[in-house]
Motif scaffolding. Sequence first.
Motif, PDB file in Angstrom:
ATOM      1  N   UNK A 146      -4.236 -11.677  -1.931  1.00 54.60           N
ATOM      2  CA  UNK A 146      -3.788 -10.518  -1.142  1.00 54.60           C
ATOM      3  C   UNK A 146      -2.499 -10.015  -1.779  1.00 54.60           C
ATOM      4  N   UNK A 147      -2.511  -8.770  -2.246  1.00 54.51           N
ATOM      5  CA  UNK A 147      -1.308  -8.153  -2.818  1.00 54.51           C
ATOM      6  C   UNK A 147      -0.888  -7.072  -1.830  1.00 54.51           C
ATOM      7  N   UNK A 148       0.181  -7.351  -1.102  1.00 59.17           N
ATOM      8  CA  UNK A 148       0.595  -6.491   0.013  1.00 59.17           C
ATOM      9  C   UNK A 148       2.094  -6.665   0.239  1.00 59.17           C
ATOM     10  N   UNK A 149       2.844  -5.558   0.289  1.00 61.93           N
ATOM     11  CA  UNK A 149       4.293  -5.659   0.462  1.00 61.93           C
ATOM     12  C   UNK A 149       4.747  -5.613   1.916  1.00 61.93           C
ATOM     13  N   UNK A 150       3.862  -5.263   2.830  1.00 59.99           N
ATOM     14  CA  UNK A 150       4.225  -5.208   4.246  1.00 59.99           C
ATOM     15  C   UNK A 150       3.892  -6.558   4.894  1.00 59.99           C
ATOM     16  N   UNK A 151       4.915  -7.207   5.432  1.00 62.60           N
ATOM     17  CA  UNK A 151       4.758  -8.555   5.971  1.00 62.60           C
ATOM     18  C   UNK A 151       3.717  -8.635   7.096  1.00 62.60           C
ATOM     19  N   UNK A 175       0.148   1.222  -2.722  1.00 57.37           N
ATOM     20  CA  UNK A 175       1.550   1.625  -2.819  1.00 57.37           C
ATOM     21  C   UNK A 175       2.438   0.385  -2.710  1.00 57.37           C
ATOM     22  N   UNK A 176       2.835  -0.120  -3.877  1.00 53.61           N
ATOM     23  CA  UNK A 176       3.656  -1.321  -3.953  1.00 53.61           C
ATOM     24  C   UNK A 176       5.044  -0.935  -4.453  1.00 53.61           C
ATOM     25  N   UNK A 177       6.043  -1.801  -4.236  1.00 51.65           N
ATOM     26  CA  UNK A 177       7.408  -1.424  -4.585  1.00 51.65           C
ATOM     27  C   UNK A 177       7.700  -1.312  -6.089  1.00 51.65           C
ATOM     28  N   UNK A 178       6.898  -1.957  -6.941  1.00 50.24           N
ATOM     29  CA  UNK A 178       7.193  -1.902  -8.374  1.00 50.24           C
ATOM     30  C   UNK A 178       6.176  -1.056  -9.143  1.00 50.24           C
ATOM     31  N   UNK A 179       4.953  -1.526  -9.270  1.00 51.68           N
ATOM     32  CA  UNK A 179       3.911  -0.731  -9.919  1.00 51.68           C
ATOM     33  C   UNK A 179       2.758  -0.581  -8.931  1.00 51.68           C
ATOM     34  N   UNK A 231     -12.143  -6.097  -6.759  1.00 48.48           N
ATOM     35  CA  UNK A 231     -10.984  -5.783  -5.919  1.00 48.48           C
ATOM     36  C   UNK A 231     -11.351  -4.733  -4.882  1.00 48.48           C
ATOM     37  N   UNK A 232     -10.680  -4.840  -3.754  1.00 45.38           N
ATOM     38  CA  UNK A 232     -10.807  -3.876  -2.669  1.00 45.38           C
ATOM     39  C   UNK A 232      -9.430  -3.254  -2.458  1.00 45.38           C
ATOM     40  N   UNK A 233      -9.382  -1.934  -2.448  1.00 41.76           N
ATOM     41  CA  UNK A 233      -8.125  -1.249  -2.149  1.00 41.76           C
ATOM     42  C   UNK A 233      -7.847  -1.395  -0.661  1.00 41.76           C
ATOM     43  N   UNK A 234      -6.605  -1.749  -0.339  1.00 42.32           N
ATOM     44  CA  UNK A 234      -6.174  -2.007   1.029  1.00 42.32           C
ATOM     45  C   UNK A 234      -4.970  -1.103   1.255  1.00 42.32           C
ATOM     46  N   UNK A 235      -5.198   0.095   1.811  1.00 37.12           N
ATOM     47  CA  UNK A 235      -4.143   1.096   1.747  1.00 37.12           C
ATOM     48  C   UNK A 235      -4.118   2.059   2.928  1.00 37.12           C
ATOM     49  N   UNK A 236      -2.957   2.637   3.127  1.00 36.08           N
ATOM     50  CA  UNK A 236      -2.812   3.676   4.146  1.00 36.08           C
ATOM     51  C   UNK A 236      -3.080   5.054   3.534  1.00 36.08           C
TER      52      UNK A 236
END
Length: 123
Positions: free
Chosen positions: A6-11, A54-58, A78-83
């Motif tokens: 899981x690559x996700x920046x929102x806790x 939309x991640x903080x770096x790339x 991969x599955x895009x997990x996004x707003x």
Amino acid sequence: MKTILIVEDNEKNMKLARDILQVKGYRTIEAATGLAGLQAAQDEPPDLILMDIQLPDISGIEVYARLRADPTTAGIPAIAFTASVTQADRNRIINAGFGGFLAKPISLKEFLQTIERVRAKAS
């Protein structure tokens, strides 16, 4: 046991995805930035990646492009997990090779169905 990165920046989103997947018997690996996700996938290739765009770096699209360019990680679905849910966003994501798309906030039923569909297709 199948492993999902899981690559996700929102806790809160990370916790929700992790809790759902672990209850369903998946092992999870977590990364909060694109570069950390790239490294995690290279260190321990998962069976599937759930990638925020939309991640903080790339961007998640850039991370997935780099993974697909590396022979050791090229076959990981991969599955895009996004707003980001505009039609243009969806087109960019599908054109980048993602096997599925999950909009936030998630629908539990759709979340699990998409995970299973993309995993089954990749097997």
